[in-house]
Design a protein around this motif. Structure first.
Motif, short mmCIF file in Angstrom:
data_model
loop_
_atom_site.label_atom_id
_atom_site.label_comp_id
_atom_site.label_asym_id
_atom_site.label_seq_id
_atom_site.Cartn_x
_atom_site.Cartn_y
_atom_site.Cartn_z
N ALA A 31 20.48 46.70 -37.67
CA ALA A 31 19.55 47.83 -37.61
C ALA A 31 18.51 47.66 -36.51
CB ALA A 31 18.86 48.02 -38.97
N VAL A 32 18.07 46.42 -36.30
CA VAL A 32 17.03 46.15 -35.29
C VAL A 32 17.62 46.06 -33.89
CG1 VAL A 32 15.24 44.50 -34.58
CG2 VAL A 32 15.60 44.95 -37.01
N ALA A 33 18.87 45.62 -33.79
CA ALA A 33 19.49 45.33 -32.49
C ALA A 33 19.43 46.47 -31.47
CB ALA A 33 20.95 44.87 -32.70
N PRO A 34 19.74 47.71 -31.82
CA PRO A 34 19.69 48.76 -30.78
C PRO A 34 18.32 48.90 -30.14
CG PRO A 34 20.88 49.54 -32.71
CD PRO A 34 20.25 48.22 -33.09
N THR A 35 17.26 48.87 -30.93
CA THR A 35 15.91 48.97 -30.38
C THR A 35 15.59 47.74 -29.54
OG1 THR A 35 15.22 50.25 -32.29
CG2 THR A 35 13.47 49.29 -30.95
N SER A 36 15.98 46.58 -30.04
CA SER A 36 15.74 45.34 -29.31
C SER A 36 16.45 45.38 -27.95
CB SER A 36 16.24 44.16 -30.15
OG SER A 36 15.98 42.94 -29.50
N GLU A 37 17.68 45.82 -27.94
CA GLU A 37 18.43 45.90 -26.68
C GLU A 37 17.83 46.93 -25.74
OE1 GLU A 37 20.74 43.88 -25.37
OE2 GLU A 37 20.33 42.68 -27.14
N ALA A 38 17.31 48.02 -26.29
CA ALA A 38 16.66 49.04 -25.45
C ALA A 38 15.39 48.46 -24.81
CB ALA A 38 16.32 50.28 -26.28
N ILE A 39 14.66 47.65 -25.56
CA ILE A 39 13.46 47.01 -25.02
C ILE A 39 13.85 46.04 -23.91
CG2 ILE A 39 11.55 45.45 -25.56
CD1 ILE A 39 11.59 46.79 -28.42
N TYR A 40 14.89 45.23 -24.16
CA TYR A 40 15.37 44.32 -23.12
C TYR A 40 15.78 45.09 -21.87
CZ TYR A 40 15.51 39.77 -25.42
OH TYR A 40 15.16 38.58 -25.99
#
Length: 152
Positions: free
Chosen positions: A104-113
């Protein structure tokens, strides 16, 4: 003595804070602290890990890790068991619920990266990570040399 703002520890802390400021809102939205996230991320890289090794991997002190693991266990995000080889030791793994949270967190995390990479540049980011790894290794080598000097 060098100017305080130009000291290496302060420069590294300021850079870390600038990076973490990008991730904190997402972590908060998912009910996670930075330390909890670090533990969950570390657990995705292994099947199981001893608690003492997890503390080293996640750069957390033992008492802090124990408290955080209790919280994560209560939320059923991690599972803790007694180590088969040594009943005095505990091993930890991420649970299915923990993996769902990571997803659930990964898409936002990847967008931030991706945004960090866009702003800083892919090449520069890669070079920075290489330089930080080289600094870490160089200092580890220096520590080893210091220990060697004291033993002779």
């Amino acid at each position: 003595m060098r100017e305080f703002s130009r000291s290496l520890p302060m420069s590294l802390l300021r850079a870390r804070e600038a990076v973490m400021r990008q991730f904190r809102p997402s972590l908060r939205n998912h009910g996670l602290t930075e330390q909890q996230w670090r533990i969950l991320r570390a657990l995705t890289a292994v099947e199981t890990i001893e608690v003492t090794e997890l503390a080293r991997t996640a750069f957390l002190l033992g008492p802090s890790l124990s408290r955080i693991l209790r919280d994560l266990e209560a939320r059923q995000l991690v599972e803790r068991k007694t180590a088969e080889a040594d009943q005095r030791r505990a091993v930890v793994s991420i649970s299915a619920k923990g993996l769902k949270l990571i997803e659930a967190v990964a898409p936002t995390s990847e967008a931030i990266y991706a945004e960090i990479t866009r702003r800083f540049g892919a090449r520069r980011l890669s070079e920075l990570q290489d330089m930080l790894a080289a600094l870490e290794q160089g200092l580890a080598d220096m520590e080893g040399a210091d220990r060697d000097d004291g033993e002779e």
